[in-house]
Design a protein around this motif. Structure first.
Motif, short mmCIF file in Angstrom:
data_model
loop_
_atom_site.label_atom_id
_atom_site.label_comp_id
_atom_site.label_asym_id
_atom_site.label_seq_id
_atom_site.Cartn_x
_atom_site.Cartn_y
_atom_site.Cartn_z
N HIS A 332 16.40 7.00 64.00
CA HIS A 332 17.21 6.27 64.98
C HIS A 332 16.58 6.49 66.34
CE1 HIS A 332 18.80 10.15 66.22
NE2 HIS A 332 19.16 10.40 64.98
N SER A 333 17.08 5.75 67.32
CA SER A 333 16.54 5.85 68.67
C SER A 333 17.45 6.61 69.62
CB SER A 333 16.29 4.43 69.23
OG SER A 333 15.42 3.71 68.40
N GLN A 361 14.30 2.08 61.74
CA GLN A 361 14.66 0.92 62.54
C GLN A 361 13.39 0.09 62.76
OE1 GLN A 361 16.38 3.07 65.93
NE2 GLN A 361 18.29 1.99 65.55
N GLU A 409 20.62 4.35 72.61
CA GLU A 409 19.35 4.01 71.99
C GLU A 409 18.47 3.19 72.95
OE1 GLU A 409 19.60 2.18 68.20
OE2 GLU A 409 20.36 3.97 67.19
N TYR A 484 16.61 -2.77 59.62
CA TYR A 484 16.40 -1.47 58.97
C TYR A 484 15.58 -1.67 57.71
CZ TYR A 484 19.96 0.61 62.00
OH TYR A 484 20.67 1.05 63.09
#
Length: 495
Positions: A332-333, A361, A409, A484
């Motif tokens: 994830h960011s 992602q 994010e 994703y």
């Protein structure tokens, strides 16, 4: 075949909670489909009052952003890329340098071209042009930041924050508002010369669970990975799972349930959970241990409050010979969960796991600032579109996810991320790097595809979620935008 069917059915049963996850900042059960209010599921009518975009276009926001950014890029004159589009690592040390007139053309000319495009797609009313103007100004601001003209960028950010609200009924305006906030942070960080973001992990974990309840993206990551791990653990009596960023451990009760009921009997399960907070790791371990105990399954939990790439002594992971080792990574960011990429890769090679499950992602953290800006604008426009199709603009769960997760994010990608800000070069696509570093891809099975499809069936098809199987991976997206990608990997000689 029977076993595969039981896996799918069993995992779906586990969507109902067996146990309450009672963190102070977490509300609601583990994973629920019953919490989804079908009366609120009405396609795009939830934001039919949206002022800035054409409502009759099926994929209007993300398509709109893609066309606008393409138009703006084409409208920019040719210039020396070394002078105009410097990477984060190459930006000049003197702030406040000016952008050339050729780089940032006058807004009247640019908006004239934007208005011509808006007429072609029948968005050419005053409000529609205002929405296009927001994106145009946002892009101009990104160009100014990319060439280090921070004074001009700051002026445009102030204008954007006055024009766009994160509470607006328009998804486009909400996207612009959050991007403007992120670029404001980027400007301040550049002026200061460093960035040290604060991360409230309890707040993030609570919002992540809400995201899990209102969108299929987290469930997709969890259930497809569980299926690949289950297949790798077949007929193994002792198994070890290393989760590189375990958070609340929402993924694992479903897998535990299937392992506890398999025909050959349950294995002894050891789990190493990694994260930033030892307090939260211990709470997660307690919850998972209680769940395993209720299933009658032998279970050990080992918390490691450290980034995976920062580990210098393998004994910290307590790897035991003879255990079937699985490593799981849901990227994830939100923050950097693993540290330096090349160190993470080297450690994966040393561990020689039986299976690596990776959910990425479809957005790059590497490259220049302008590259990341264009890619993330298109990516998060699709995310906002998907939430807007499911929840009305005033919904508190939607705002919590947008503010506590998506905004964070975007901020990390634009204001914090990148080689110039973190000091490390980040891999653009991790699954490509795994293939180049001696790992073999394990194609996602038909059961994994069935898992993902059953999850999507909880959301009416009118929502626009898309699922495709490409080159052994599974990709979940919104309309035509992949968001994703799940893949599985093994070593040449797996344990």
């Amino acid at each position: 075949m029977r076993a595969g069917f039981d896996v799918v059915q069993g995992d779906l049963e586990l969507i109902q909670p067996h146990e309450q996850w009672d963190y102070s900042n977490t509300h609601g059960p583990y994973v629920t489909s019953t919490n989804i209010n079908s009366s609120s599921v009405n396609g795009f009518s939830d934001y039919s009052s949206k002022p800035h975009v054409n409502l009759e276009r099926p994929n209007e926001l993300s398509e709109w952003v893609e066309q606008v950014t393409k138009t703006l890029i084409e409208d920019m004159p040719e210039s020396n890329p070394e002078e105009s589009f410097q990477t984060d690592a190459d930006v000049p040390t003197t702030y406040g340098s000016s952008v050339s007139p050729q780089m940032c053309e006058t807004r009247p000319r640019k908006m004239a071209r934007m208005n011509n495009w808006s007429e072609e797609v029948q968005v050419g009313d005053q409000q529609g042009n205002q929405g296009l103007s927001l994106i145009a100004l946002l892009f101009e601001c990104a160009v100014a930041i990319s060439v280090d003209n921070l004074g001009e960028a700051h002026r445009m950010v102030l204008e954007l924050t006055q024009m766009a609200s994160p509470y607006a009924p328009s998804c486009g305006e909400r996207v612009v508002a959050y991007f403007a906030k992120a670029m404001a942070s980027r400007i301040v960080n550049s002026w200061l010369g460093f960035c040290s973001p604060l991360t409230n992990h309890k707040l993030i974990h609570g919002a992540f669970q809400v995201f899990n309840n209102i969108s299929p993206f987290v469930k997709f990551a969890h259930f497809t990975s569980n299926q690949a791990i289950l297949e790798a653990f077949q007929r193994r009596e002792r198994v070890h799972i290393v989760d590189l960023d375990i958070m609340q451990g929402l993924q694992w009760p479903a897998l535990f349930h299937i392992l506890a009921t398999r025909m050959e009997g349950p294995p002894h399960v050891r789990m190493t959970g990694m994260g930033a907070s030892m307090e939260l790791l211990l709470e997660t371990g307690k919850q998972l241990s209680n769940f395993a105990k209720r299933l009658g399954m032998s279970f050990e939990f080992h918390p490691v409050a450290k980034k995976f790439g920062d580990i210098t002594d393998l004994s910290m992971l307590q790897i035991r010979r003879g255990d079937a080792l699985a490593i799981h990574w849901l990227q994830h960011s939100l923050y950097d969960a693993t540290g330096t990429d090349w160190k993470t890769m080297r450690l994966l090679q040393e561990l020689n796991p039986r299976i690596i499950t990776l959910v990425e992602q479809d957005i790059s953290h590497g490259g220049s600032f302008l590259d990341r800006f264009v890619g993330s604008l298109h990516y998060y426009s699709a995310i906002f579109d998907s939430l807007g199709a499911f929840l009305p603009s005033e919904d508190t769960s939607r705002h919590r996810v947008e503010h506590s997760l998506i905004h964070r994010e975007i901020n990390n990608v634009l204001a914090v991320g990148g080689p110039g800000r973190s000091g490390d070069d980040k891999f653009r696509v991790w699954r490509s790097e795994l293939g180049r570093n001696g790992f073999l891809q394990v194609p996602m099975s038909g059961n994994s595809l069935a898992q993902a499809q059953l999850i999507l069936n909880m959301f009416p098809p009118t929502h626009g979620y898309s699922l495709v199987q490409v080159d052994g991976t599974l990709r979940l997206g919104w309309k035509e935008t992949a968001l994703y990608t799940a893949s599985a990997w093994t070593c040449h000689v797996s344990r």
